[in-house]
Write an enzyme that holds these catalytic residues in place. Sequence first.
Site, PDB file in Angstrom:
ATOM      1  CB  CYS A   1      -0.942   0.012   1.192  1.00 26.89           C
ATOM      2  SG  CYS A   1      -2.137  -1.324   1.099  1.00 26.89           S
TER       3      CYS A   1
ATOM      4  CG  HIS B   1      -3.130   3.518   2.166  1.00 29.35           C
ATOM      5  ND1 HIS B   1      -3.613   3.135   0.942  1.00 29.35           N
ATOM      6  CD2 HIS B   1      -3.147   2.407   2.957  1.00 29.35           C
ATOM      7  CE1 HIS B   1      -3.899   1.846   0.979  1.00 29.35           C
ATOM      8  NE2 HIS B   1      -3.636   1.378   2.184  1.00 29.35           N
TER       9      HIS B   1
ATOM     10  CG  ASN C   1      -6.613  -0.765   1.121  1.00 31.72           C
ATOM     11  OD1 ASN C   1      -5.959  -0.278   0.203  1.00 31.72           O
ATOM     12  ND2 ASN C   1      -6.053  -1.321   2.181  1.00 31.72           N
TER      13      ASN C   1
HETATM   14  O1  UT7 Z   1      -3.775  -1.229   3.606  1.00 25.68           O
HETATM   15  C1  UT7 Z   1      -2.646  -1.793   4.122  1.00 25.68           C
HETATM   16  C2  UT7 Z   1      -2.639  -2.072   5.552  1.00 25.68           C
HETATM   17  N1  UT7 Z   1      -3.859  -2.628   6.057  1.00 25.68           N
HETATM   18  C3  UT7 Z   1      -4.478  -1.978   7.018  1.00 25.68           C
HETATM   19  O2  UT7 Z   1      -4.105  -0.893   7.379  1.00 25.68           O
HETATM   20  C4  UT7 Z   1      -5.655  -2.685   7.654  1.00 25.68           C
HETATM   21  C5  UT7 Z   1      -5.513  -2.586   9.148  1.00 25.68           C
HETATM   22  N2  UT7 Z   1      -6.541  -3.340   9.864  1.00 25.68           N
HETATM   23  C6  UT7 Z   1      -7.840  -2.978   9.893  1.00 25.68           C
HETATM   24  O3  UT7 Z   1      -8.263  -2.063   9.227  1.00 25.68           O
HETATM   25  C7  UT7 Z   1      -8.733  -3.707  10.867  1.00 25.68           C
HETATM   26  O4  UT7 Z   1      -7.939  -4.491  11.700  1.00 25.68           O
HETATM   27  C8  UT7 Z   1      -9.830  -4.594  10.203  1.00 25.68           C
HETATM   28  C9  UT7 Z   1     -10.886  -3.723   9.534  1.00 25.68           C
HETATM   29  C10 UT7 Z   1      -9.187  -5.521   9.191  1.00 25.68           C
HETATM   30  C11 UT7 Z   1     -10.528  -5.435  11.264  1.00 25.68           C
HETATM   31  O5  UT7 Z   1     -11.059  -4.607  12.260  1.00 25.68           O
HETATM   32  P1  UT7 Z   1     -10.725  -4.839  13.802  1.00 25.68           P
HETATM   33  O6  UT7 Z   1     -11.474  -3.821  14.520  1.00 25.68           O
HETATM   34  O7  UT7 Z   1      -9.236  -4.861  13.979  1.00 25.68           O
HETATM   35  O8  UT7 Z   1     -11.360  -6.259  14.056  1.00 25.68           O
HETATM   36  P2  UT7 Z   1     -10.672  -7.577  14.635  1.00 25.68           P
HETATM   37  O9  UT7 Z   1      -9.936  -8.289  13.558  1.00 25.68           O
HETATM   38  O10 UT7 Z   1      -9.945  -7.272  15.912  1.00 25.68           O
HETATM   39  O11 UT7 Z   1     -11.953  -8.402  15.001  1.00 25.68           O
HETATM   40  C12 UT7 Z   1     -12.908  -7.934  15.986  1.00 25.68           C
HETATM   41  C13 UT7 Z   1     -14.117  -8.867  15.969  1.00 25.68           C
HETATM   42  C14 UT7 Z   1     -13.728 -10.336  15.991  1.00 25.68           C
HETATM   43  O12 UT7 Z   1     -14.736 -11.032  16.711  1.00 25.68           O
HETATM   44  P3  UT7 Z   1     -14.511 -11.431  18.249  1.00 25.68           P
HETATM   45  O13 UT7 Z   1     -13.249 -12.258  18.278  1.00 25.68           O
HETATM   46  O14 UT7 Z   1     -14.366 -10.133  18.994  1.00 25.68           O
HETATM   47  O15 UT7 Z   1     -15.753 -12.197  18.571  1.00 25.68           O
HETATM   48  C15 UT7 Z   1     -13.794 -10.743  14.553  1.00 25.68           C
HETATM   49  O16 UT7 Z   1     -14.037 -12.098  14.383  1.00 25.68           O
HETATM   50  O17 UT7 Z   1     -14.840  -8.668  14.749  1.00 25.68           O
HETATM   51  C16 UT7 Z   1     -14.956  -9.918  14.059  1.00 25.68           C
HETATM   52  N3  UT7 Z   1     -14.893  -9.639  12.618  1.00 25.68           N
HETATM   53  C17 UT7 Z   1     -15.975  -9.370  11.878  1.00 25.68           C
HETATM   54  N4  UT7 Z   1     -17.273  -9.263  12.174  1.00 25.68           N
HETATM   55  C18 UT7 Z   1     -18.126  -8.949  11.182  1.00 25.68           C
HETATM   56  C19 UT7 Z   1     -13.789  -9.611  11.838  1.00 25.68           C
HETATM   57  N5  UT7 Z   1     -14.146  -9.306  10.576  1.00 25.68           N
HETATM   58  C20 UT7 Z   1     -15.480  -9.148  10.578  1.00 25.68           C
HETATM   59  C21 UT7 Z   1     -16.423  -8.835   9.590  1.00 25.68           C
HETATM   60  N6  UT7 Z   1     -17.723  -8.724   9.935  1.00 25.68           N
HETATM   61  N7  UT7 Z   1     -16.072  -8.594   8.310  1.00 25.68           N
END
Ligand code: UT7
Length: 332
Positions: A117, A257, A287
């Site tokens: 990215c 970004h 993204n």
């Molecule tokens: O572009 C290059 C670099 N990339 C980035 O900068 C991306 C950086 N990361 C992010 O933007 C975020 O980490 C994400 C959007 C990918 C994920 O968001 P998050 O707030 O970090 O969620 P998480 O992975 O910590 O998951 C939180 C909860 C989990 O459930 P539990 O364990 O709390 O029950 C996940 O299983 O949300 C759940 N979850 C979802 N729920 C509904 C993860 N993905 C989803 C989803 N829909 N799509």
Amino acid sequence: MSNKIQAAITAIGGCVPPDIITNADLEKLVETNDEWIVSRTGIKERRVYREEGKGTMNMVMPAIWDVLAKSNTKPEEVDFIICATTTPDYVFPATANLIGAEIGAKNAFGYDVQAACSGFLYALVTGSQFVETGKFKKVLVVGADKMSSIVNYHDRATCIIFGDGGGAVMLEPTMDGNGICDSILRSDGNGAQYLMMDAGGSRRPPSHETVDAKQHVVRQEGAIVFKFAVTNMAEVAAEVMQRNNLVADDIAWLVPHQANKRIIEATASRTGISMDKVMLNIEKFGNTTNGTIPLCLWEYEKKLKKGDNLILAAFGGGFTWGAVYLKWAYNS
Ligand code: UT7
């Protein structure tokens, strides 16, 4: 007038494919919902390039033709083509070469930059160094990705984020003090494991086994990447401002970004730049990896004025990150 040659963006083009995938569409593919996606990422929809047998090059060509026309550039005048992409048309040859052939840039050389990215910033800075030598007058910098070619639409951790799109800019020499003024680029390969494609390279070449194991798609440990992105992107943006004696009031636009609206807000907050001066289109395009920054500049071009101070900032897989300070070089 200054006596230093700087590289200025003299034209910008962008393009996204017409087909849209909404959050409601994704609800049918994975266990997710619109409210979660919007509140955690800021994304409502993203584009997908569905042309059979065509890749990143074909997708981004409208933006490139636009840049050549707007900068009054004949293909044979292009000296150098640098294409930032994580989804090249082939492992080799470079997509930059395919672009050169497509436009008829018979006097140019070119290559691809792979920095996930942050690739567009890496490419922009690389291109600007060539222009600053005085030897290169027309450098075409492209940032584009067909992320749908490496996204698993059954993995809710990644498919909600990515979209297809890209853009291009022309870099030309200026001596009026506008153009690219400063940059900070960083990388740390210790972060590789958290955001990568496991197979398809020389370490794990494609095989039935790797295809069956779905290893030819993006794998991301989102929460870890998020933590590094928030800290590092904000840090370099603030650092490049500080060392150029710029405060928030001096900045016309922050161009971040577009990975996650919460990361963008954190960068704005760290630099003190108010959200009304932050370019945003994540809601519509998600993204697009190397496409996000050129797509922002393209969409906001009409609002940009000659002499405006812009801070561009990115974070991506690798890990890679960086910030660029530039003075916008023209009124549209
Ligand atoms: O572009 C290059 C670099 N990339 C980035 O900068 C991306 C950086 N990361 C992010 O933007 C975020 O980490 C994400 C959007 C990918 C994920 O968001 P998050 O707030 O970090 O969620 P998480 O992975 O910590 O998951 C939180 C909860 C989990 O459930 P539990 O364990 O709390 O029950 C996940 O299983 O949300 C759940 N979850 C979802 N729920 C509904 C993860 N993905 C989803 C989803 N829909 N799509």
